[in-house]
Design a protein around this motif. Sequence first.
Motif, PDB file in Angstrom:
ATOM      1  N   HIS A  57     -28.679  10.868 -14.316  1.00 39.13           N
ATOM      2  CA  HIS A  57     -27.255  11.185 -14.418  1.00 39.13           C
ATOM      3  C   HIS A  57     -27.087  12.448 -15.277  1.00 39.13           C
TER       4      HIS A  57
ATOM      5  N   THR B 105     -23.492  11.935 -20.286  1.00 35.30           N
ATOM      6  CA  THR B 105     -22.711  10.857 -19.684  1.00 35.30           C
ATOM      7  C   THR B 105     -22.661   9.633 -20.594  1.00 35.30           C
TER       8      THR B 105
ATOM      9  N   ASN C  96     -19.234   8.132 -22.972  1.00 34.89           N
ATOM     10  CA  ASN C  96     -18.626   6.822 -22.726  1.00 34.89           C
ATOM     11  C   ASN C  96     -18.545   6.020 -24.013  1.00 34.89           C
TER      12      ASN C  96
END
Length: 97
Positions: A55, A59, A63
């Motif tokens: 990814h 990322t 989050n």
Amino acid sequence: MSIQKHTIVWEGIEIELTYDPAAWGGVIAHLEVRSINPDCAPLPITETGYLSHYHPCGTVEENKGTLAEQVTGWLDKEAKSKTWKMYLEDCRQLRLF
């Protein structure tokens, strides 16, 4: 950034998380999820007990929650799927064929 290793227990399954936030010189991030006890136990995100997930860098960090909390949330979400519920039901029933 260095590679991180975490161990979590989800639904009685011990799972090892290996996370490289800047794999291949920072081109992409890489997460490995592996069930280790029992070894190769299926998980809602992988039938084989192993998942390699690439990814974009940042990322996980963008989050909410720690890596362990995010993966636990992912497992919890996927555990609600029809496929996982059918798998659990099949495990509970003795199958002759």
